[in-house]
Design an enzyme around this catalytic site. Sequence first.
Site, PDB file in Angstrom:
ATOM      1  N   ALA B  45       0.898  -1.165   0.000  1.00  0.00           N
ATOM      2  CA  ALA B  45       0.000   0.000   0.000  1.00  0.00           C
ATOM      3  C   ALA B  45       0.926   1.203   0.000  1.00  0.00           C
ATOM      4  O   ALA B  45       1.751   1.360   0.903  1.00  0.00           O
ATOM      5  CB  ALA B  45      -0.891  -0.001   1.233  1.00  0.00           C
ATOM      6  N   GLU B  46       0.803   2.067  -1.004  1.00  0.00           N
ATOM      7  CA  GLU B  46       1.818   3.102  -1.186  1.00  0.00           C
ATOM      8  C   GLU B  46       1.801   4.126  -0.061  1.00  0.00           C
ATOM      9  O   GLU B  46       2.742   4.893   0.097  1.00  0.00           O
ATOM     10  CB  GLU B  46       1.701   3.784  -2.557  1.00  0.00           C
ATOM     11  CG  GLU B  46       0.473   4.651  -2.731  1.00  0.00           C
ATOM     12  CD  GLU B  46      -0.658   3.887  -3.403  1.00  0.00           C
ATOM     13  OE1 GLU B  46      -0.710   2.651  -3.230  1.00  0.00           O
ATOM     14  OE2 GLU B  46      -1.484   4.527  -4.082  1.00  0.00           O
ATOM     15  N   ASN B  47       0.753   4.144   0.756  1.00  0.00           N
ATOM     16  CA  ASN B  47       0.767   5.040   1.910  1.00  0.00           C
ATOM     17  C   ASN B  47       1.660   4.535   3.024  1.00  0.00           C
ATOM     18  O   ASN B  47       1.907   5.276   3.975  1.00  0.00           O
ATOM     19  CB  ASN B  47      -0.654   5.265   2.426  1.00  0.00           C
ATOM     20  CG  ASN B  47      -1.365   3.979   2.773  1.00  0.00           C
ATOM     21  OD1 ASN B  47      -1.333   3.033   1.997  1.00  0.00           O
ATOM     22  ND2 ASN B  47      -1.983   3.922   3.929  1.00  0.00           N
ATOM     23  N   SER B  87       8.552   4.205   0.095  1.00  0.00           N
ATOM     24  CA  SER B  87       7.454   3.627  -0.670  1.00  0.00           C
ATOM     25  C   SER B  87       7.598   3.960  -2.152  1.00  0.00           C
ATOM     26  O   SER B  87       7.502   3.083  -3.020  1.00  0.00           O
ATOM     27  CB  SER B  87       6.121   4.166  -0.135  1.00  0.00           C
ATOM     28  OG  SER B  87       5.043   3.537  -0.773  1.00  0.00           O
TER      29      SER B  87
END
Lengths: 217, 217, 217, 217
Positions: B45-47, B87
């Site tokens: 999850a790029e967060n 990320s």
Amino acid sequence: MDAKEFIARRVAREIRPGSLVNLGIGLPSMVANFVPADLGVFFQAENGVIGLGARPPEGMEDRHLTDAGGGFVTAVPGAASIDSAMSFGLIRGGHLDMTVLGGLQVDEAGHLANWKVPGKMVPGMGGAMDLVTGAARVIVAMQHSAKGQSKIVPRCTLPLTAQRRVDLVVTDLAVIEPTAAGLVLRERAPGVTVDDIRAATEAALVIPDDVPEVILA
Amino acid sequence: MDAKEFIARRVAREIRPGSLVNLGIGLPSMVANFVPADLGVFFQAENGVIGLGARPPEGMEDRHLTDAGGGFVTAVPGAASIDSAMSFGLIRGGHLDMTVLGGLQVDEAGHLANWKVPGKMVPGMGGAMDLVTGAARVIVAMQHSAKGQSKIVPRCTLPLTAQRRVDLVVTDLAVIEPTAAGLVLRERAPGVTVDDIRAATEAALVIPDDVPEVILA
Amino acid sequence: MKGALRPEAAAEMIPEGASLLIGGFMAVGSPERMIDALVARGVGGLTVIANDTAMPGKGVGKLISAGLVRHVIASHIGLNPETQAKMIAGEITCELVPQGTLVERIRAGGMGLGGVLTPTGLATEVETGKQIVTVEGNRYLVETPLKADFALIGAWQADYVGNLSYLLTAQNFNPVMALSGRTVIAEAESIVPVGVIPPDAVKTPGVLVDHLLIRAA
Amino acid sequence: MKGALRPEAAAEMIPEGASLLIGGFMAVGSPERMIDALVARGVGGLTVIANDTAMPGKGVGKLISAGLVRHVIASHIGLNPETQAKMIAGEITCELVPQGTLVERIRAGGMGLGGVLTPTGLATEVETGKQIVTVEGNRYLVETPLKADFALIGAWQADYVGNLSYLLTAQNFNPVMALSGRTVIAEAESIVPVGVIPPDAVKTPGVLVDHLLIRAA
């Protein structure tokens, strides 16, 4: 008191409460000995810690905690581990309040040369170029002369470390502030006259009316 | 099976054991439901997490662990927290093996448009431009048409997401591989003919002799 | 670190028209008490640099709803209809930046870089007006550094010298932004004695933090 | 991660003339077992990218002594007289890079940047032959990315999926280098079950690691 201790104690007076300071290997590292523990200063070792402390008690050295010279150190309470990217981000981003470095030459423009003697000594610049370029304040701590030659020169003959003008030079004879108007003689070592300093200095100096004696930490 | 599940199950077959995969919000996120747990796949999850898991058990949601849409998620054993720099370093540095994204248009050059409809919808590109530029493999998962209009077009009329050619397009009708020679029709949905697909597609398609039916995960 | 402040006192430091880096991703990891104090103070004309504008009632969304924001630099505003409405009405201007580029620009600002070269955005609207540099035959956009007057950071734990740690996906942009605010104000969920956050768990060294908010009532 | 290897098997992957990123700072944090295996294998013509060449008998110094290194990219070689002697004798070529620039170049390689802009090195020998870009009126050197065929990483703990953590100053260049090797081989002091390194303590996500060395005998 020997010359190195004198220089280290004078530089220590420049360190402000609560600041982040990087001390070069050798003479500069002696400065830490003269900074009061209650000043809230954090020392950075650029190899990876903020909150560098003294040597550990014998038998408690750990190979995961060294200074930039590879010597065993401790970490003070509140220390933080940092990788090399964060370490140099702090240095290059202006977060480092002060660096104290040794010098081979400082010239009338306030340029420092301290990383190379062509044909003789090519150790590499390590972190010196980043420190001089990025630190909020750069102090050079060095002997005034080497082998009878002034290290404070009209123009550096050795390769420069950075284009930035350093902020203060502390030697065994004098405290000199590089400014846009040239090298201003700010203080003299006890028992040393302005004429003594002028005689020992190849560069031109700006001499104010009052050049007080150094007061030590 | 509805069209979205069909697309998600077909995309799931593209996912290789042990790979790192980023799934966009919406349809692409459904792909995770069809990837066997023993495949050793890590979802990003790029967060800020590698090892994104399903929704947590009721009452165990924690506001410190969400997906890029802000929904509660879990983390699988072996997960790692990452800041936004790491990320996107993983995404931009080619460490992400695959991304699955929704699309508004894909054209004959394999260009994707999926972040803006001028005058109508300007949400921002979020991570889409980085994902399409940096991921090792880019798969577009979308309906073949919207409001009766083909989304596979000769040339994107909407703003491009990146200059990179995407690797595969999976729709409810077909699996299409953009290549230097154009859009190659690789598979057809069960019961759908090549002529059906041609009729539903505004772009020119390269049609191999054999266009098998899709096999699902 | 300079000390701990009540949120109202921290908000009073921030003048009309200030620029703010605000941590968080869809408000996860955002400093909510600090934002509430800003809304209560009501100074406007703010520039906000954040990943997104969250949604009404959460994180940056509260500043948007209160009409305090004049300019937004973000990667995504699509989940806050008020931001879009105010943008269309001309009350807010908005610079949309790819998420990976946004984090690298903020990092560059904090780490003293003059910018970074990235392929993200090439051949898209993001390219418009930007310098292009060719390295080893490949074209890259020059993306310039971002700094702000203040960075408002949401952390999990802080210790008495300002060291910060974060939890899971609440980390996101916070550690990078803590490098790039001229004044850094951190709000932590708990404030613990020095030593509770071990050196290797510190994500933001306390030397970067100017003020902590006092603990929540 | 692909699996755990005996050091000899890992060394066999590395051919004559390979380029290697090697973690460590004055050998603190260097993968010593991996280096020993390389010395035993005896393949030469290596390019080594490392902060320094340590000293004879330690870390990178062992490869230098064994005559396996043809080219060094480092910030400092001054504490290894053998490196300097071999350089003078023409057996080794050496590119000296400011330490902060070195870490940013390696990071850029791993994170897909085309380079970074830095003031470090301006008006020094480091400027020679480099592209200069002006941003907002300030001149910067374009420093280009560094990658290598292999990254040899020294870690403290690894878990079964390759997540890595580091201790104190043994961290240094390791996490950045783990981004930039086309094949990443990590040597850890212990290998622990998944979950022993919590997500927030992971400094190098396992997805970056190709191989772990098996535990020391």
